[in-house]
Design a protein around this motif. Sequence first.
Motif, mmCIF file in Angstrom:
data_model
loop_
_atom_site.group_PDB
_atom_site.id
_atom_site.type_symbol
_atom_site.label_atom_id
_atom_site.label_comp_id
_atom_site.label_asym_id
_atom_site.label_seq_id
_atom_site.Cartn_x
_atom_site.Cartn_y
_atom_site.Cartn_z
ATOM 1 N N ALA A 325 0.840 -1.190 0.000
ATOM 2 C CA ALA A 325 0.000 0.000 0.000
ATOM 3 C C ALA A 325 0.875 1.240 0.000
ATOM 4 N N GLU A 326 0.476 2.236 -0.762
ATOM 5 C CA GLU A 326 1.173 3.520 -0.794
ATOM 6 C C GLU A 326 0.317 4.555 -0.079
ATOM 7 N N ILE A 327 0.895 5.243 0.909
ATOM 8 C CA ILE A 327 0.192 6.247 1.692
ATOM 9 C C ILE A 327 0.773 7.624 1.407
ATOM 10 N N SER A 328 -0.074 8.577 1.146
ATOM 11 C CA SER A 328 0.347 9.967 1.041
ATOM 12 C C SER A 328 0.481 10.516 2.452
ATOM 13 N N THR A 329 1.680 10.970 2.838
ATOM 14 C CA THR A 329 1.864 11.477 4.193
ATOM 15 C C THR A 329 1.287 12.878 4.359
ATOM 16 N N GLU A 330 1.004 13.547 3.268
ATOM 17 C CA GLU A 330 0.351 14.853 3.353
ATOM 18 C C GLU A 330 -1.146 14.694 3.551
ATOM 19 N N GLU A 331 -1.743 13.814 2.773
ATOM 20 C CA GLU A 331 -3.186 13.603 2.856
ATOM 21 C C GLU A 331 -3.574 12.599 3.933
ATOM 22 N N LEU A 332 -2.609 11.739 4.339
ATOM 23 C CA LEU A 332 -2.863 10.645 5.277
ATOM 24 C C LEU A 332 -3.991 9.753 4.781
ATOM 25 N N THR A 333 -3.837 9.341 3.535
ATOM 26 C CA THR A 333 -4.767 8.400 2.925
ATOM 27 C C THR A 333 -3.977 7.369 2.131
ATOM 28 N N VAL A 334 -4.560 6.199 1.963
ATOM 29 C CA VAL A 334 -3.984 5.187 1.083
ATOM 30 C C VAL A 334 -4.303 5.591 -0.348
ATOM 31 N N ARG A 335 -3.278 5.884 -1.134
ATOM 32 C CA ARG A 335 -3.485 6.334 -2.508
ATOM 33 C C ARG A 335 -3.715 5.178 -3.462
ATOM 34 N N ARG A 336 -3.026 4.061 -3.235
ATOM 35 C CA ARG A 336 -3.183 2.900 -4.110
ATOM 36 C C ARG A 336 -2.619 1.674 -3.413
ATOM 37 N N THR A 337 -3.037 0.515 -3.879
ATOM 38 C CA THR A 337 -2.448 -0.746 -3.452
ATOM 39 C C THR A 337 -2.034 -1.519 -4.694
ATOM 40 N N SER A 338 -1.114 -2.458 -4.513
ATOM 41 C CA SER A 338 -0.626 -3.249 -5.632
ATOM 42 C C SER A 338 -0.348 -4.672 -5.176
ATOM 43 N N THR A 339 -0.602 -5.617 -6.066
ATOM 44 C CA THR A 339 -0.188 -6.992 -5.819
ATOM 45 C C THR A 339 1.304 -7.081 -6.110
ATOM 46 N N PHE A 340 2.066 -7.541 -5.138
ATOM 47 C CA PHE A 340 3.530 -7.558 -5.258
ATOM 48 C C PHE A 340 4.025 -9.002 -5.292
ATOM 49 N N VAL A 341 4.538 -9.504 -4.189
ATOM 50 C CA VAL A 341 4.993 -10.894 -4.091
ATOM 51 C C VAL A 341 4.504 -11.453 -2.767
ATOM 52 N N SER A 342 4.298 -12.748 -2.712
ATOM 53 C CA SER A 342 3.933 -13.384 -1.444
ATOM 54 C C SER A 342 5.100 -14.238 -0.967
ATOM 55 N N ALA A 343 5.303 -14.263 0.349
ATOM 56 C CA ALA A 343 6.424 -14.995 0.940
ATOM 57 C C ALA A 343 6.088 -15.279 2.398
ATOM 58 N N THR A 344 6.990 -15.958 3.095
ATOM 59 C CA THR A 344 6.833 -16.225 4.514
ATOM 60 C C THR A 344 8.061 -15.721 5.254
ATOM 61 N N GLY A 345 7.891 -15.499 6.562
ATOM 62 C CA GLY A 345 9.001 -15.038 7.385
ATOM 63 C C GLY A 345 8.933 -13.543 7.632
ATOM 64 N N PRO A 346 9.800 -13.030 8.528
ATOM 65 C CA PRO A 346 9.823 -11.604 8.818
ATOM 66 C C PRO A 346 10.124 -10.789 7.564
ATOM 67 N N ALA A 347 9.422 -9.666 7.429
ATOM 68 C CA ALA A 347 9.590 -8.805 6.260
ATOM 69 C C ALA A 347 10.383 -7.554 6.632
ATOM 70 N N TYR A 348 11.130 -7.025 5.655
ATOM 71 C CA TYR A 348 11.916 -5.807 5.826
ATOM 72 C C TYR A 348 11.756 -4.966 4.571
ATOM 73 N N ALA A 349 11.753 -3.642 4.750
ATOM 74 C CA ALA A 349 11.584 -2.759 3.600
ATOM 75 C C ALA A 349 12.373 -1.481 3.814
ATOM 76 N N VAL A 350 12.835 -0.892 2.710
ATOM 77 C CA VAL A 350 13.499 0.403 2.730
ATOM 78 C C VAL A 350 13.253 1.056 1.383
ATOM 79 N N ALA A 351 13.045 2.366 1.386
ATOM 80 C CA ALA A 351 12.750 3.076 0.147
ATOM 81 C C ALA A 351 13.867 4.065 -0.172
ATOM 82 N N GLY A 352 14.270 4.084 -1.448
ATOM 83 C CA GLY A 352 15.239 5.047 -1.944
ATOM 84 C C GLY A 352 14.607 5.896 -3.019
#
Length: 433
Positions: A325-352
Amino acid sequence: MEPEPARRCHRVMMPKTTLHRRTLLAALAGAGTAALTGCGPLRSPAAVPAASGLPPDPLLIEVDGGLGVLRGADHQAIPQGIATADGRLAYASVPDGGDTALWRIDAGRGVASARVRLPGRWVPQTVSADGTRVALTTEEVSVTKERPAGRDVTPVLIADAGGVRQRLRLPGNVVPEAFTHDLAGLFVLEWLPPQAPDRYRVRVVDLATGVPGPLFTRAKGPIPAGAEEEMRGDGRQALLAPDRTVLYTLYTHQPDHQHTRDRISGRPGSDVHAFVHTLHLAQRWAYCVDLPHPFGAGAADGHAMAITPDGGRLYVADVTSGTVAEISTEELTVRRTSTFVSATGPAYAVAGPGQLHLAAGATMWTSDLAELDVAGERPVGGPVTGLALSPDAARLYVGRQAAVSWHDAATGGELGRAAVPGLVGLRGAARPA
């Protein structure tokens, strides 16, 4: 032998939906490279350095026994430590007889302040965004993982590199979460009921008086008595905005939860199992961004959150369902969602800049933020324990079992790897203060 060129995966268009809302070294290993799955070779930039066995950037890591900084071939332990969200400063403490020794560390340079003695036994609980204040309690409790033992009064010590600033005895069962931007207040989680806690609410303590009170609404009005949100479930992850004024906390599995806005209006609210609690540290208001189904339905550790360098977009991934899900931090709303990948185990994310990096299990993926689809996939040969970007966003660091590797952020190609005995997590880059 020349390394195999990295490859870019062919882009697969995924369906989208637009919606309205938290140790060290002994040996160093050799470096290696691997290829992205997919088709079409992609050349690495000429500026990428040759593979080496020393991390180019200082890193904040978690090892058996606590926090630490990995700086080239050197390491620095931070006992009973806590660091600022941007990895610039950290506070360490150790018992000193019946008292506590406290000191501050410039994580990027390794320079430490003189030790100061605090009367009694204390553990750092939270540090201000600018690193000038630290709140300590008599026991450490994670604001995102644990509930405290029952108690009716909570001792809290406010200190800096020079020693004690304030000593408080706060009524109730509270856990310090963050300082206000002006350092005049302390946000806390107040657990209810205090002797047998099963839920909590966020309050702010006036440090001049020691009196706790409610937050404001997003409209900057005081929350009426009885309308404060009481939360249950799992606080998965907290992120501080790049400008240090807003704290985002991802919560999942919230049974029978009502937001403040619903309690004020009298509406019953919606059946939401995950949301991002947005806490403005300067203006002292809170607001919850609801996440749509299936967020919160799967394991809490299968969720991860990342914010773009400009602070404009917040991404929440649920690898169990394969949804982002992508959230606009100005509007504080979910702008869109996308089907990505499915997996198991702890998840980690970082944006550049322009990219979202996501990892779970023994695989990491890269997404182009414009499309929010899978642009690259790479097996890493073992469970991932964290992701971090270098300060210039050119290198992606991957925490592994007892090791850390670094990659070209643009292509995913591995540039080097170092053994880190006892490594259990990768926190982020340690920037000079």
